[in-house]
Design a protein around this motif. Sequence first.
Motif, PDB file in Angstrom:
ATOM      1  N   GLY A 113      -3.249  -3.265  -5.560  1.00 38.45           N
ATOM      2  CA  GLY A 113      -2.967  -2.207  -6.509  1.00 38.45           C
ATOM      3  C   GLY A 113      -3.978  -1.081  -6.532  1.00 38.45           C
ATOM      4  O   GLY A 113      -3.640   0.047  -6.931  1.00 38.45           O
ATOM      5  N   TYR A 114      -5.230  -1.355  -6.094  1.00 37.70           N
ATOM      6  CA  TYR A 114      -6.289  -0.368  -6.330  1.00 37.70           C
ATOM      7  C   TYR A 114      -7.235  -0.166  -5.150  1.00 37.70           C
ATOM      8  O   TYR A 114      -8.246   0.516  -5.295  1.00 37.70           O
ATOM      9  CB  TYR A 114      -7.078  -0.760  -7.586  1.00 37.70           C
ATOM     10  CG  TYR A 114      -6.196  -0.692  -8.822  1.00 37.70           C
ATOM     11  CD1 TYR A 114      -5.936   0.528  -9.434  1.00 37.70           C
ATOM     12  CD2 TYR A 114      -5.558  -1.818  -9.309  1.00 37.70           C
ATOM     13  CE1 TYR A 114      -5.093   0.617 -10.531  1.00 37.70           C
ATOM     14  CE2 TYR A 114      -4.708  -1.751 -10.406  1.00 37.70           C
ATOM     15  CZ  TYR A 114      -4.483  -0.530 -11.003  1.00 37.70           C
ATOM     16  OH  TYR A 114      -3.636  -0.439 -12.083  1.00 37.70           O
ATOM     17  N   LEU A 115      -6.917  -0.719  -3.986  1.00 36.71           N
ATOM     18  CA  LEU A 115      -7.716  -0.409  -2.799  1.00 36.71           C
ATOM     19  C   LEU A 115      -7.637   1.084  -2.493  1.00 36.71           C
ATOM     20  O   LEU A 115      -6.552   1.677  -2.498  1.00 36.71           O
ATOM     21  CB  LEU A 115      -7.207  -1.216  -1.602  1.00 36.71           C
ATOM     22  CG  LEU A 115      -7.887  -0.924  -0.257  1.00 36.71           C
ATOM     23  CD1 LEU A 115      -9.349  -1.371  -0.276  1.00 36.71           C
ATOM     24  CD2 LEU A 115      -7.132  -1.609   0.883  1.00 36.71           C
TER      25      LEU A 115
ATOM     26  N   LEU B 126      -2.315   2.558  -7.022  1.00 34.84           N
ATOM     27  CA  LEU B 126      -0.915   2.157  -6.903  1.00 34.84           C
ATOM     28  C   LEU B 126      -0.446   1.392  -8.136  1.00 34.84           C
ATOM     29  O   LEU B 126       0.718   1.516  -8.545  1.00 34.84           O
ATOM     30  CB  LEU B 126      -0.723   1.321  -5.633  1.00 34.84           C
ATOM     31  CG  LEU B 126      -0.867   2.123  -4.334  1.00 34.84           C
ATOM     32  CD1 LEU B 126      -0.917   1.194  -3.135  1.00 34.84           C
ATOM     33  CD2 LEU B 126       0.265   3.129  -4.181  1.00 34.84           C
ATOM     34  N   GLY B 127      -1.339   0.616  -8.738  1.00 32.61           N
ATOM     35  CA  GLY B 127      -0.976  -0.067  -9.976  1.00 32.61           C
ATOM     36  C   GLY B 127      -0.662   0.919 -11.084  1.00 32.61           C
ATOM     37  O   GLY B 127       0.249   0.701 -11.895  1.00 32.61           O
TER      38      GLY B 127
ATOM     39  N   ARG C 197       0.916  -3.937  -9.851  1.00 29.90           N
ATOM     40  CA  ARG C 197       0.103  -4.491  -8.763  1.00 29.90           C
ATOM     41  C   ARG C 197      -1.376  -4.547  -9.145  1.00 29.90           C
ATOM     42  O   ARG C 197      -1.889  -3.645  -9.814  1.00 29.90           O
ATOM     43  CB  ARG C 197       0.302  -3.666  -7.490  1.00 29.90           C
ATOM     44  CG  ARG C 197       1.585  -4.001  -6.761  1.00 29.90           C
ATOM     45  CD  ARG C 197       1.823  -3.092  -5.570  1.00 29.90           C
ATOM     46  NE  ARG C 197       2.261  -1.755  -5.985  1.00 29.90           N
ATOM     47  CZ  ARG C 197       2.579  -0.777  -5.141  1.00 29.90           C
ATOM     48  NH1 ARG C 197       2.472  -0.970  -3.827  1.00 29.90           N
ATOM     49  NH2 ARG C 197       2.996   0.398  -5.593  1.00 29.90           N
ATOM     50  N   LEU C 198      -2.032  -5.599  -8.675  1.00 32.85           N
ATOM     51  CA  LEU C 198      -3.408  -5.890  -9.069  1.00 32.85           C
ATOM     52  C   LEU C 198      -4.319  -5.987  -7.844  1.00 32.85           C
ATOM     53  O   LEU C 198      -3.874  -6.100  -6.710  1.00 32.85           O
ATOM     54  CB  LEU C 198      -3.455  -7.225  -9.834  1.00 32.85           C
ATOM     55  CG  LEU C 198      -2.593  -7.310 -11.092  1.00 32.85           C
ATOM     56  CD1 LEU C 198      -2.522  -8.749 -11.592  1.00 32.85           C
ATOM     57  CD2 LEU C 198      -3.122  -6.387 -12.183  1.00 32.85           C
TER      58      LEU C 198
ATOM     59  N   PHE D 223       0.812  -1.225   0.000  1.00 29.35           N
ATOM     60  CA  PHE D 223       0.000   0.000   0.000  1.00 29.35           C
ATOM     61  C   PHE D 223       0.843   1.273   0.000  1.00 29.35           C
ATOM     62  O   PHE D 223       0.384   2.331   0.422  1.00 29.35           O
ATOM     63  CB  PHE D 223      -0.986   0.013   1.175  1.00 29.35           C
ATOM     64  CG  PHE D 223      -1.935  -1.152   1.164  1.00 29.35           C
ATOM     65  CD1 PHE D 223      -2.643  -1.491   0.025  1.00 29.35           C
ATOM     66  CD2 PHE D 223      -2.130  -1.919   2.314  1.00 29.35           C
ATOM     67  CE1 PHE D 223      -3.510  -2.577   0.010  1.00 29.35           C
ATOM     68  CE2 PHE D 223      -3.019  -3.002   2.314  1.00 29.35           C
ATOM     69  CZ  PHE D 223      -3.701  -3.338   1.154  1.00 29.35           C
ATOM     70  N   ALA D 224       2.075   1.159  -0.479  1.00 30.87           N
ATOM     71  CA  ALA D 224       2.947   2.332  -0.586  1.00 30.87           C
ATOM     72  C   ALA D 224       3.316   2.549  -2.049  1.00 30.87           C
ATOM     73  O   ALA D 224       3.316   1.615  -2.852  1.00 30.87           O
ATOM     74  CB  ALA D 224       4.205   2.136   0.251  1.00 30.87           C
ATOM     75  N   PRO D 225       3.635   3.783  -2.429  1.00 37.42           N
ATOM     76  CA  PRO D 225       4.040   4.050  -3.810  1.00 37.42           C
ATOM     77  C   PRO D 225       5.307   3.302  -4.171  1.00 37.42           C
ATOM     78  O   PRO D 225       6.123   2.955  -3.303  1.00 37.42           O
ATOM     79  CB  PRO D 225       4.259   5.569  -3.824  1.00 37.42           C
ATOM     80  CG  PRO D 225       3.521   6.087  -2.641  1.00 37.42           C
ATOM     81  CD  PRO D 225       3.573   5.004  -1.611  1.00 37.42           C
ATOM     82  N   PRO D 226       5.523   3.045  -5.470  1.00 45.48           N
ATOM     83  CA  PRO D 226       6.748   2.375  -5.893  1.00 45.48           C
ATOM     84  C   PRO D 226       7.957   3.288  -5.717  1.00 45.48           C
ATOM     85  O   PRO D 226       7.860   4.512  -5.809  1.00 45.48           O
ATOM     86  CB  PRO D 226       6.490   2.079  -7.377  1.00 45.48           C
ATOM     87  CG  PRO D 226       5.531   3.152  -7.804  1.00 45.48           C
ATOM     88  CD  PRO D 226       4.651   3.405  -6.612  1.00 45.48           C
TER      89      PRO D 226
END
Length: 391
Positions: free
Chosen positions: A119-121, A131-132, A114-115, A18-21
């Motif tokens: 990735g998208y919560l 995030l994805g 991320r999926l 849940f953090a940015p890349p």
Amino acid sequence: MTTIVRTGPIRYATAARFAPPVAVSERTPSSGELSPQPPSRLDRVMGPPRDHLPQGEDCLNLTISTPGLDDGRRPVLVWLHGGGFSSGGGLLDWYDGGALAAEGDLVVVSVNYRLGALGYLYLDGVSPGNLGLADQLEALRWVRANIAAYGGDPDNVTVAGQSAGGISIRLLMDLPEARGLFRRAILQSAPLGLGARPPGQAEKLGQVFADALGTDPRTAGIPEILAAQKETALINLRLTGDPMEPAFIPVDTPDKASFPDNVRDLDVLYGWNADDMTAFPGAAGTDEIYVEPLAAFGDRLRSAGAGVFSYRLDWRPEGSGFGATHCLELPLLLGTEQAWQDSPMLGTVPWPEVDAFGAALRAVWATFARTGTLDPVPVAGHPVRFGPELA
């Protein structure tokens, strides 16, 4: 045929849950993992992937197919896979870019991101959403910084994506951070009407997920995450009645002011398959989900000064009950005979015939990636029709 070097998997970033890349500063060993995911809802059409890659959260990896590790400065095509933002991966053999790279003298990059909930919560205090999409942006930055070492031209990048990958490209066009990272774009069967969810709805669905999970999403195990995703999808289906809408998709961003500046000098090719919706029984028609939103998007692109081209795949393989269905163009562009063996959507067509159709389509994609045009325009008998009057 040109000998192709397939390199990878290569780690392009790292990310905590849940953090940015975060960009990697040097080449480090890659896990080769796909984002954790359930089976695809399109297995009945595509068949399941024949390769069984590991799954895990260390999934920000990509592969590269190139005709040579030299200074050839070849056009680059970056592939963003589909899968409803919940399944798939650029590392799958379905998305091997070897034939496209060899025949078109291109460098083809296939990207994981991320999926699902990972990735998208969108949930206050847990995950910011998208995030994805941030992963895809980071992959494009990696390409910009590193692709010359693989024979690619960082100033001639085409980003191409199918379905959810096409939606992703559409959303990247809204981001000022993406400006200059790609020169051209190809959107394949992107259901733009399902592109992003308003923040309020996304927050409510995020809470549904948290309630279904019953524990802290930041520390829950992957099996628990996937089980809660499944429960959230069922609840979302009951609420919307829409079998096409995934539970976890990008969150709409209110600020789209940069879109005209971002797309003004882009070349964009978009299109659909004539029978896209046979893959989704009980849902709406192809015109409503694909043709009309894509045409409206094309008009908006033209108004902003982009170069715009459109296509429609009409090929209906013998022995298939799906016709020119969703995903049918994929084995024409990417992958190998082994990867697509026994795919239901290909019916009884022998692979040499599939590959012959594919060579014709790959030539058009390569021309567009190289020049931003369809010149020369494919002649009658081509498996895809091109032009403004396609609906």
